[in-house]
Write a protein that holds these residues in place. Structure first.
Motif, PDB file in Angstrom:
ATOM      1  N   MET A 163       0.509  -1.785   0.329  1.00 15.36           N
ATOM      2  CA  MET A 163       0.098  -0.210  -0.107  1.00 15.36           C
ATOM      3  C   MET A 163       0.729   1.203   0.234  1.00 15.36           C
ATOM      4  SD  MET A 163      -2.526  -1.430  -0.222  1.00 15.36           S
ATOM      5  CE  MET A 163      -3.622   0.717  -0.216  1.00 15.36           C
ATOM      6  N   TYR A 211       1.944   1.401  -3.625  1.00 14.47           N
ATOM      7  CA  TYR A 211       1.048   2.212  -3.910  1.00 14.47           C
ATOM      8  C   TYR A 211       0.421   3.161  -4.133  1.00 14.47           C
ATOM      9  CZ  TYR A 211      -3.707   1.896  -5.983  1.00 14.47           C
ATOM     10  OH  TYR A 211      -5.540   2.810  -6.276  1.00 14.47           O
ATOM     11  N   GLY A 212       0.045   3.637  -2.712  1.00 18.89           N
ATOM     12  CA  GLY A 212      -0.384   5.114  -2.283  1.00 18.89           C
ATOM     13  C   GLY A 212       0.737   6.239  -2.717  1.00 18.89           C
ATOM     14  N   GLY A 262      -8.120   5.976  -8.803  1.00 18.83           N
ATOM     15  CA  GLY A 262      -6.994   5.497  -7.981  1.00 18.83           C
ATOM     16  C   GLY A 262      -7.478   5.708  -6.579  1.00 18.83           C
ATOM     17  N   ILE A 263      -7.249   7.372  -6.422  1.00 19.19           N
ATOM     18  CA  ILE A 263      -7.567   7.112  -4.721  1.00 19.19           C
ATOM     19  C   ILE A 263      -9.016   6.581  -3.895  1.00 19.19           C
ATOM     20  CG2 ILE A 263      -7.960   9.476  -3.339  1.00 19.19           C
ATOM     21  CD1 ILE A 263      -5.265   9.525  -4.770  1.00 19.19           C
ATOM     22  N   TRP A 270      -9.601   3.684  -4.535  1.00 18.19           N
ATOM     23  CA  TRP A 270      -9.473   2.662  -4.125  1.00 18.19           C
ATOM     24  C   TRP A 270      -8.567   2.170  -3.175  1.00 18.19           C
ATOM     25  CZ3 TRP A 270     -12.759  -1.634  -5.132  1.00 18.19           C
ATOM     26  CH2 TRP A 270     -13.723  -1.369  -6.044  1.00 18.19           C
ATOM     27  N   TYR A 271      -7.546   3.609  -3.092  1.00 16.20           N
ATOM     28  CA  TYR A 271      -6.596   3.626  -2.189  1.00 16.20           C
ATOM     29  C   TYR A 271      -7.187   3.209  -0.779  1.00 16.20           C
ATOM     30  CZ  TYR A 271      -2.277   4.867   0.456  1.00 16.20           C
ATOM     31  OH  TYR A 271      -1.128   5.793   1.405  1.00 16.20           O
ATOM     32  N   TYR A 272      -8.403   4.343  -0.869  1.00 17.38           N
ATOM     33  CA  TYR A 272      -9.331   4.571   0.712  1.00 17.38           C
ATOM     34  C   TYR A 272      -9.659   3.220   1.097  1.00 17.38           C
ATOM     35  CZ  TYR A 272      -9.096   9.343   2.929  1.00 17.38           C
ATOM     36  OH  TYR A 272      -9.465  10.249   3.588  1.00 17.38           O
ATOM     37  N   GLU A 327      -7.407   0.437   2.039  1.00 16.09           N
ATOM     38  CA  GLU A 327      -6.808   0.890   3.552  1.00 16.09           C
ATOM     39  C   GLU A 327      -8.665   0.883   4.859  1.00 16.09           C
ATOM     40  OE1 GLU A 327      -4.262   1.630   4.449  1.00 16.09           O
ATOM     41  OE2 GLU A 327      -2.892   2.512   3.157  1.00 16.09           O
ATOM     42  N   THR A 372      -4.962  11.290   2.203  1.00 22.52           N
ATOM     43  CA  THR A 372      -4.263  10.392   2.156  1.00 22.52           C
ATOM     44  C   THR A 372      -2.894  10.167   2.568  1.00 22.52           C
ATOM     45  OG1 THR A 372      -4.120  11.928   0.326  1.00 22.52           O
ATOM     46  CG2 THR A 372      -5.915  10.075  -0.299  1.00 22.52           C
ATOM     47  N   LEU A 406      -0.553   7.497   3.577  1.00 21.33           N
ATOM     48  CA  LEU A 406       0.850   7.287   3.230  1.00 21.33           C
ATOM     49  C   LEU A 406       1.959   7.598   4.395  1.00 21.33           C
ATOM     50  CD1 LEU A 406       2.209   6.584   0.274  1.00 21.33           C
ATOM     51  CD2 LEU A 406       2.972   9.388   0.422  1.00 21.33           C
ATOM     52  N   ASP A 422       1.898   4.251   6.564  1.00 24.82           N
ATOM     53  CA  ASP A 422       2.219   2.828   6.422  1.00 24.82           C
ATOM     54  C   ASP A 422       3.781   3.488   5.474  1.00 24.82           C
ATOM     55  OD1 ASP A 422      -0.616   2.036   5.503  1.00 24.82           O
ATOM     56  OD2 ASP A 422      -0.695   3.353   3.740  1.00 24.82           O
TER      57      ASP A 422
END
Length: 375
Positions: free
Chosen positions: A141, A144-145, A173-174, A176-178, A181, A228, A232, A235
């Motif tokens: 992650m 990816y982030g 992308g943001i 799916w990041y959220y 996570e 975000t 980051l 992570d």
């Protein structure tokens, strides 16, 4: 419900819930229904992935690296001793009372309690598999982030977290990041009572709840950009600690200390410098250069400050570990752990009670019988 979603609380003057509706097909504004149930579902999927990866990949790898599957020796079920163990009253007076009820010696009782404690403590294999899950997720992650945020304006200039708010587009992308996570934190919440329990268990519960509250909060108000950055920063450091622990469990002391040294440097840079001086600064000071004051911003910052307090508490624990290196010559254990001091999986019968060689054979026989007899 009207009180809960009162616009005077959630937004500065002139902004309403209507401003956060999706009317432009080219601009996606976060909606709570798009992340709520899906994040819980992904949390369950991550648990399945964790289970399968442990059985198919992690455990076989751990065995190749020399980590053994612990086999507990048989232990008699003695109600009086079980009650003593559960009550955690192991003073000399309590032990003597139990000796009268069971006709066992104090040494046998202490031995039984040690073995009973070992049954409840996680094995090296369990701790290795838990760390491997954290390592794989946090590392993946973070990469990816970093990839999806590298070309974003707010990644380099935090003032862009607020310019143009609330009509700030959230890319797929943001999104799916959220979602992923948030799903991960759901999976951690589901397994809190199963995973290796540490001294900072309460802090971890608070951390998970605060992080999830922040993510939902920032999603509802479209504070996703600063959200975000928080993700980051967190992570970036956690997989280094997981790697250090995995090396320790594999008895690679030099590699463990190398990973831990990197972890400390990254921790200081991200949790004690970037987080307070960039993220907290932009959410508590820089925001008001572009937006008016509003009550929910204080709540948002209060949650961010709770995270910083936890960072400081964990920093103290980290420096306790560092002191081990200078006072004892090596990193021996995680100061957060309740069970690192428990007898290791490789402990032999003779190490358990330090009996003389003449008594060793008799002790071994008694242990095989579950310590039913007396010496």
């Amino acid at each position: 419900m009207d009180l809960l979603w009162n616009e005077r609380f959630w937004f500065p003057e002139g902004v309403t819930w209507e401003n956060l509706r999706n009317v432009d097909p080219n601009v996606y504004i976060p909606q709570i229904e798009d992340i709520g149930l899906l994040s819980i579902f992904i949390g369950l999927v991550l648990l399945i992935i964790r289970f399968l990866s442990e059985r198919l990949f992690v455990i076989p790898l751990a065995k190749c690296l020399g980590i053994k599957v612990r086999k507990n020796l048989p232990l008699s079920k003695i109600p009086e001793l079980e009650h003593l163990y559960r009550s955690k009253k192991t003073g000399s007076r309590d032990i003597k009372e139990v000796t009268k009820k069971t006709e066992m010696t104090e040494r046998q009782i202490h031995r039984w309690l040690r073995r009973r404690s070992k049954q409840d403590s996680p094995s090296t294999m369990q701790k290795f598999t838990e760390c491997s899950y954290h390592f794989m997720f946090y590392c993946a992650m973070f990469i990816y982030g970093l990839f999806i945020l590298w070309d974003k304006s707010w990644f380099w200039e935090t003032k862009n977290c607020w310019i143009g708010w609330p009509k700030q587009d959230v890319s797929p992308g943001i999104y799916w990041y959220y979602v992923i996570e948030l799903g991960f934190y759901w999976s951690l919440t589901f397994t809190l009572m199963v995973d290796h329990r540490r001294k900072d268990f309460k802090e971890m519960v608070v951390h998970h709840l605060v992080t999830m509250a922040l993510m939902y909060f920032s999603w509802v108000c479209n504070f996703v950009r600063v959200g975000t950055l928080v993700l980051l920063v967190h992570d970036a450091v956690d997989y280094w600690m997981a790697a250090a622990k995995m090396a320790k469990y594999c008895k690679q002391q030099l590699l463990c200390e190398l990973f831990f040294a990197v972890f400390v440097v990254v921790w200081i840079v991200t949790r004690l410098i970037i987080y307070p001086f960039r993220i907290l600064y932009t959410s508590s000071i820089e925001i008001y250069q572009y937006l008016d004051y509003f009550p929910s911003a204080y709540l948002f910052n209060a949650l961010l400050i709770v995270l910083q307090i936890l960072h400081i508490l964990w920093t103290i624990m980290i420096f306790k570990i560092i002191m081990q290196k200078f006072t004892e010559g090596e990193l021996k254990k995680d100061s957060r752990s309740e069970s690192e001091s428990v007898t290791s999986d490789d402990t032999t019968a003779s190490e358990d009670c330090r009996e003389s060689p003449q008594k060793h054979r008799m002790v071994t026989r008694q242990r095989a019988m579950g310590i039913n007899g007396t010496t």
